[in-house]
Motif scaffolding. Structure first.
Motif, PDB file in Angstrom:
ATOM      1  N   GLY A 145       0.775  -1.228  -0.238  1.00 52.42           N
ATOM      2  CA  GLY A 145      -0.028   0.013  -0.079  1.00 52.42           C
ATOM      3  C   GLY A 145       0.575   1.355   0.147  1.00 52.42           C
ATOM      4  O   GLY A 145       0.318   2.279   0.690  1.00 52.42           O
ATOM      5  N   VAL A 146       2.052   1.283  -0.549  1.00 46.46           N
ATOM      6  CA  VAL A 146       2.790   2.447  -0.667  1.00 46.46           C
ATOM      7  C   VAL A 146       2.016   3.250  -1.728  1.00 46.46           C
ATOM      8  O   VAL A 146       2.028   3.049  -2.798  1.00 46.46           O
TER       9      VAL A 146
ATOM     10  N   GLU B 139      -2.903   8.985  -8.194  1.00 44.49           N
ATOM     11  CA  GLU B 139      -2.353   8.222  -7.327  1.00 44.49           C
ATOM     12  C   GLU B 139      -2.129   6.844  -7.825  1.00 44.49           C
ATOM     13  O   GLU B 139      -2.879   6.070  -8.626  1.00 44.49           O
ATOM     14  N   PHE B 140      -1.049   6.148  -7.304  1.00 44.37           N
ATOM     15  CA  PHE B 140      -0.710   5.149  -7.659  1.00 44.37           C
ATOM     16  C   PHE B 140      -0.389   4.247  -6.480  1.00 44.37           C
ATOM     17  O   PHE B 140       0.132   4.853  -5.622  1.00 44.37           O
ATOM     18  N   VAL B 141      -0.561   2.902  -6.352  1.00 45.33           N
ATOM     19  CA  VAL B 141      -0.204   2.181  -5.054  1.00 45.33           C
ATOM     20  C   VAL B 141       0.604   0.868  -5.266  1.00 45.33           C
ATOM     21  O   VAL B 141       0.171   0.278  -6.375  1.00 45.33           O
TER      22      VAL B 141
ATOM     23  N   ALA C  17      10.655   1.990   0.911  1.00 46.68           N
ATOM     24  CA  ALA C  17       9.572   2.513   0.731  1.00 46.68           C
ATOM     25  C   ALA C  17       9.779   4.057   0.178  1.00 46.68           C
ATOM     26  O   ALA C  17       8.891   4.509  -0.779  1.00 46.68           O
ATOM     27  N   GLU C  18      10.779   4.797   0.611  1.00 51.19           N
ATOM     28  CA  GLU C  18      11.234   6.207   0.098  1.00 51.19           C
ATOM     29  C   GLU C  18      11.722   5.971  -1.398  1.00 51.19           C
ATOM     30  O   GLU C  18      11.260   6.889  -2.355  1.00 51.19           O
TER      31      GLU C  18
ATOM     32  N   THR D  83       3.594  -5.223  -7.449  1.00 56.26           N
ATOM     33  CA  THR D  83       2.111  -4.864  -7.945  1.00 56.26           C
ATOM     34  C   THR D  83       1.852  -3.279  -7.917  1.00 56.26           C
ATOM     35  O   THR D  83       2.081  -2.852  -7.110  1.00 56.26           O
ATOM     36  N   VAL D  84       1.745  -2.992  -9.078  1.00 53.34           N
ATOM     37  CA  VAL D  84       1.484  -1.474  -9.375  1.00 53.34           C
ATOM     38  C   VAL D  84      -0.115  -1.346  -9.374  1.00 53.34           C
ATOM     39  O   VAL D  84      -0.649  -1.889 -10.461  1.00 53.34           O
TER      40      VAL D  84
END
Length: 134
Positions: free
Chosen positions: A23-24, A42-44, A72-73, A110-111
């Motif tokens: 969920g980033v 937004e992309f997750v 994550a960064e 996964t995008v």
């Protein structure tokens, strides 16, 4: 005697552990339409990293594993920069981010593109790719 538990994946059976980062969220300007490039969306991202954490755990040393905060960064930075047309291309870029960590043996990315320009009601659209260190 049969077991109700599923067999471990071949990678886990080989002694690889699994780090999940789910969920980033980041805003990117990816897509084939002008408004996607102009306005962004937004992309997750979900990242599954297969690695052997034995040495990191034994030594209690962060540099022997994948630092999930740094990962994550880096995922956010990769989504926010250099627009591309396809989420497949973005997923490939993100797999490279994961595999740049020396401890990472395999990346499953996964995008999700929840705001994809689809003309019918939908919940999500995503691509999942799997890449391994050569």
């Amino acid at each position: 005697m049969s077991s109700d538990r599923p067999a471990p994946s071949p990678l886990v059976a080989r002694g690889l552990d699994v780090l999940r980062l789910s969920g980033v969220r980041a805003t990117g300007h990816h897509g084939v339409f002008d408004h996607e490039r102009r306005d962004g969306q937004e992309f997750v991202v979900d990242a599954v990293v297969h690695l052997d954490t034995t040495a990191a755990a034994a030594a209690d040393e962060l540099d022997r594993t994948v630092h999930y905060g740094v990962l994550a960064e880096q995922i956010v930075a990769a989504v926010e920069n250099d627009p591309v047309d396809l989420i497949e291309t973005l997923a490939e870029r993100l797999a490279g981010v994961v595999l740049a960590f020396p401890a990472a043996a395999r990346a499953e990315i996964t995008v999700h593109k929840p705001g994809a320009p689809i003309t019918v009601p939908f919940g999500d659209v995503s691509i999942t790719i799997v890449r391994e260190r050569a």
